[in-house]
Motif scaffolding. Structure first.
Motif, PDB file in Angstrom:
ATOM      1  N   GLN A   1       0.833  -1.204   0.000  1.00 50.47           N
ATOM      2  CA  GLN A   1       0.000   0.000   0.000  1.00 50.47           C
ATOM      3  C   GLN A   1       0.871   1.259   0.000  1.00 50.47           C
ATOM      4  OE1 GLN A   1      -2.366   0.587   3.587  1.00 50.47           O
ATOM      5  NE2 GLN A   1      -4.199   0.993   2.364  1.00 50.47           N
ATOM      6  N   SER A   2       1.911   1.244   0.826  1.00 54.17           N
ATOM      7  CA  SER A   2       2.824   2.387   0.890  1.00 54.17           C
ATOM      8  C   SER A   2       3.668   2.502  -0.372  1.00 54.17           C
ATOM      9  CB  SER A   2       3.731   2.241   2.116  1.00 54.17           C
ATOM     10  OG  SER A   2       4.719   3.240   2.157  1.00 54.17           O
ATOM     11  N   ALA A   3       4.166   1.375  -0.888  1.00 52.76           N
ATOM     12  CA  ALA A   3       5.041   1.397  -2.062  1.00 52.76           C
ATOM     13  C   ALA A   3       4.297   1.867  -3.310  1.00 52.76           C
ATOM     14  CB  ALA A   3       5.639   0.009  -2.299  1.00 52.76           C
ATOM     15  N   MET A   4       3.048   1.442  -3.465  1.00 58.01           N
ATOM     16  CA  MET A   4       2.283   1.783  -4.657  1.00 58.01           C
ATOM     17  C   MET A   4       1.557   3.110  -4.524  1.00 58.01           C
ATOM     18  SD  MET A   4       0.722  -2.034  -5.438  1.00 58.01           S
ATOM     19  CE  MET A   4      -0.075  -1.571  -6.987  1.00 58.01           C
ATOM     20  N   GLY A   5       1.489   3.635  -3.300  1.00 57.38           N
ATOM     21  CA  GLY A   5       0.811   4.912  -3.096  1.00 57.38           C
ATOM     22  C   GLY A   5      -0.685   4.829  -3.314  1.00 57.38           C
ATOM     23  N   ARG A   6      -1.262   3.676  -3.001  1.00 54.69           N
ATOM     24  CA  ARG A   6      -2.699   3.466  -3.209  1.00 54.69           C
ATOM     25  C   ARG A   6      -3.339   2.998  -1.904  1.00 54.69           C
ATOM     26  NH1 ARG A   6      -4.950   3.538  -8.078  1.00 54.69           N
ATOM     27  NH2 ARG A   6      -3.614   3.850  -9.892  1.00 54.69           N
ATOM     28  N   GLU A   7      -4.355   3.737  -1.475  1.00 56.99           N
ATOM     29  CA  GLU A   7      -5.031   3.397  -0.227  1.00 56.99           C
ATOM     30  C   GLU A   7      -5.941   2.193  -0.413  1.00 56.99           C
ATOM     31  OE1 GLU A   7      -5.642   4.226   3.870  1.00 56.99           O
ATOM     32  OE2 GLU A   7      -4.303   5.208   2.437  1.00 56.99           O
ATOM     33  N   ALA A   8      -6.807   2.258  -1.444  1.00 54.84           N
ATOM     34  CA  ALA A   8      -7.762   1.170  -1.709  1.00 54.84           C
ATOM     35  C   ALA A   8      -7.092   0.111  -2.569  1.00 54.84           C
ATOM     36  CB  ALA A   8      -9.008   1.717  -2.391  1.00 54.84           C
ATOM     37  N   LEU A   9      -6.625  -0.940  -1.929  1.00 59.51           N
ATOM     38  CA  LEU A   9      -5.848  -1.967  -2.615  1.00 59.51           C
ATOM     39  C   LEU A   9      -6.556  -3.309  -2.471  1.00 59.51           C
ATOM     40  CD1 LEU A   9      -3.066  -1.881  -4.080  1.00 59.51           C
ATOM     41  CD2 LEU A   9      -2.055  -2.753  -1.981  1.00 59.51           C
ATOM     42  N   GLU A  10      -6.643  -4.038  -3.567  1.00 60.20           N
ATOM     43  CA  GLU A  10      -7.190  -5.389  -3.513  1.00 60.20           C
ATOM     44  C   GLU A  10      -6.029  -6.368  -3.306  1.00 60.20           C
ATOM     45  OE1 GLU A  10     -10.802  -7.069  -5.884  1.00 60.20           O
ATOM     46  OE2 GLU A  10      -9.000  -7.562  -7.038  1.00 60.20           O
ATOM     47  N   VAL A  11      -6.119  -7.162  -2.251  1.00 60.45           N
ATOM     48  CA  VAL A  11      -5.019  -8.044  -1.853  1.00 60.45           C
ATOM     49  C   VAL A  11      -5.457  -9.495  -2.015  1.00 60.45           C
ATOM     50  CG1 VAL A  11      -3.412  -8.651  -0.024  1.00 60.45           C
ATOM     51  CG2 VAL A  11      -4.269  -6.312  -0.195  1.00 60.45           C
ATOM     52  N   LEU A  12      -4.744 -10.248  -2.850  1.00 58.60           N
ATOM     53  CA  LEU A  12      -5.050 -11.654  -3.101  1.00 58.60           C
ATOM     54  C   LEU A  12      -4.014 -12.521  -2.398  1.00 58.60           C
ATOM     55  CD1 LEU A  12      -5.607 -11.373  -6.971  1.00 58.60           C
ATOM     56  CD2 LEU A  12      -7.257 -10.909  -5.153  1.00 58.60           C
ATOM     57  N   ALA A  13      -4.464 -13.588  -1.757  1.00 58.63           N
ATOM     58  CA  ALA A  13      -3.536 -14.501  -1.076  1.00 58.63           C
ATOM     59  C   ALA A  13      -4.150 -15.893  -1.050  1.00 58.63           C
ATOM     60  CB  ALA A  13      -3.237 -14.012   0.339  1.00 58.63           C
ATOM     61  N   ASP A  14      -3.326 -16.909  -0.770  1.00 63.80           N
ATOM     62  CA  ASP A  14      -3.825 -18.281  -0.731  1.00 63.80           C
ATOM     63  C   ASP A  14      -4.296 -18.647   0.681  1.00 63.80           C
ATOM     64  OD1 ASP A  14      -1.564 -18.787   0.766  1.00 63.80           O
ATOM     65  OD2 ASP A  14      -0.458 -19.718  -0.867  1.00 63.80           O
ATOM     66  N   ARG A  15      -4.693 -19.914   0.859  1.00 68.45           N
ATOM     67  CA  ARG A  15      -5.287 -20.351   2.119  1.00 68.45           C
ATOM     68  C   ARG A  15      -4.344 -20.241   3.306  1.00 68.45           C
ATOM     69  NH1 ARG A  15      -9.929 -23.209   0.576  1.00 68.45           N
ATOM     70  NH2 ARG A  15      -9.889 -23.900  -1.595  1.00 68.45           N
TER      71      ARG A  15
END
Length: 478
Positions: free
Chosen positions: A285-299
């Motif tokens: 979030q900090s690196a991309m400078g985007r507050e609303a971030l969609e985060v994908l991860a596995d189980r």
């Protein structure tokens, strides 16, 4: 005479270009390294040796050493000894360094002494990518992968390993003692020599047993009941294959879904991913400078507190729930077979009965609400539901967040395929560059520096592929 392309005589005099500049084309990637390092504020990043000493032998400028390492990691040459040889024979490195040839010890010491600064240079390239608007899609995939450490598996000890090896030695000693008794009854001419060899083996095994007892004391004194003798920070970690594992580190990355750039990374020595989601998501979030971030991860990242913290920070996590129900594994109904009715705060069981709220309790810092019904004793499905007096369901006070996330994932199942296509590619590429080897450095801070060089080299090559060499250099100089 055969029709092959003929080579020139080695004794033939030629007029070679008199300038190194003539050997490096305008689109050679080595020029990107040169421009990138020259545009960095090395003093602000904290590189040591920016102010030369007034006396003594002159030192190499940090920019020269950083260029050598970036070239090496871009070209799969990570060893300081190999880099030393390359500076003496590689025309591109001669051009990059101005024919400077530091020895391997100087090269190795630069990586050892400038860890935070090198990691800062890696972050600086992500800032450049953000300025180039390469993160227009606010989607990242988070994942971890195990990398081997320099520590061999036989030099890593846990309580279980120590006990197993002590049992093996004890069995060997008993076997040799039995062989010694047999040797006493054999021919007097051969018995002394055989007895001597057996006694030597028994003495060596007893000495090894004493060493293991000392190691067991050290293992019990550590917080995680594990020690590694070569690299003290490396830890034994399970891998996907049954009965397999490695001694190494768990490298976490957050990868941009649009261009597969590694926007954040961190090296840990924790074997699981359960507590890493929020940390990596906030770094992305900090690196991309985007507050609303969609985060994908596995189980492996599914943990209620982490998902709640991620959503509280303004991001949208998408993590599938692992299927770990003990009841389901034994052929009974799992919690997923019960339906929560939010209007009256009850659960509906497979038989249609309502489980009502009974009380709230705190377990491991989480407030859990307990539900059950008194109709279980007469239910025809009880054998398929519970082995106790009644079936009880517990619900976390923030479980609505998990329900909402599960609904989002059900509506967009392709997100998990996006995750796999995004985050697996960088790990595969970096491991291919490393070859069938391990990290070259020891301890967590130095391994983190080494990983930052891998990540920076990977990102450089990706952006050169996306934009091209000349446009990237123009963007750096702008």
């Amino acid at each position: 005479m055969s029709r092959f392309v003929e080579s020139e005589e080695r004794t033939q005099e030629t007029f070679l270009p008199c300038r190194l500049e003539d050997y490096v084309t305008g689109e050679n990637p080595v020029r990107v390294i040169d421009v990138f390092v020259e545009e960095l504020d090395l003093n602000k990043l904290g590189f040591a040796g920016m102010q030369p000493e007034a006396t003594g032998r002159p030192a190499y400028h940090p920019s020269t050493m950083l260029k050598i390492y970036l070239y090496g990691y871009l070209n799969r040459v990570q060893s300081s000894r190999r880099l030393e040889r390359e500076t003496q024979r590689n025309v591109e490195l001669m051009w990059l360094t101005g024919r400077l040839t530091p020895d391997f010890k100087t090269i190795a010491n630069f990586r050892k002494d400038n860890g935070p600064a090198i990691r800062g240079a890696c972050r600086q390239f992500i800032v450049l990518c953000r300025q180039l608007n390469l993160f227009s899609e606010a989607v990242v995939a988070v994942d971890g992968s195990r990398f081997k450490a320099v520590n061999n598996r036989d030099r890593n000890y846990t309580s279980a390993k120590v006990q197993k090896r002590m049992e093996h030695i004890e069995a060997s000693i008993n076997r040799y003692l039995a062989a010694l008794d047999t040797a006493d009854q054999e021919d007097a001419a051969t018995a002394p020599g055989k007895q001597g060899k057996l006694k030597e083996k028994i003495a060596a095994l007893k000495k090894r047993m004493e060493q293991l007892k000392e190691i067991e004391v050290l293992v019990q004194a550590t917080p995680d009941k594990q020690i590694s003798l070569t690299d003290p920070d490396a830890r034994s970690m399970a891998t996907s294959g049954r009965g397999t594992g490695l001694v190494g580190y768990n490298v976490q990355t957050a990868v941009d879904a649009q261009h597969h750039l590694i926007v954040a990374h961190e090296v840990t020595n924790v074997g699981n991913d359960r507590d890493q989601l929020t940390k990596m998501a906030k770094q992305a979030q900090s690196a991309m400078g985007r507050e609303a971030l969609e985060v994908l991860a596995d189980r492996g990242y599914y943990k209620g507190e982490e998902i709640l913290a991620c959503q509280t920070a303004g991001m949208t996590p998408l993590v599938p729930k692992p299927l770990t129900s003990g009841s389901k594994a034994e052929g009974r109904f799992g919690k997923q077979d019960f339906v929560y009715v939010a209007d009256d705060n009850t659960w509906r069981c497979p038989a249609g009965e309502r489980l009502t709220w009974r009380f709230a309790s705190v377990e491991n810092g989480m407030t859990l609400h307990s539900y059950w019904t008194t109709a279980c004793h007469a239910c025809p499905l009880k054998a398929k539901c519970t082995t106790g007096k009644e079936r009880r369901i517990k619900r976390w006070e923030h479980e609505g967040v998990l329900d909402t996330m599960r609904q989002r994932l059900d509506q967009a199942p392709e997100k998990m395929q996006v995750r796999q296509q995004t985050v697996e590619h960088p790990f595969g590429t970096i491991k291919f560059w490393m070859g069938s080897t391990h990290f070259l450095t020891k301890t967590l801070p130095k391994v983190s520096t080494e990983m930052s060089l891998h990540v920076l080299a990977y990102n450089l090559k990706r952006v050169m592929k996306i934009l091209g060499v000349v446009p990237l250099m123009e963007a750096m100089l702008a």
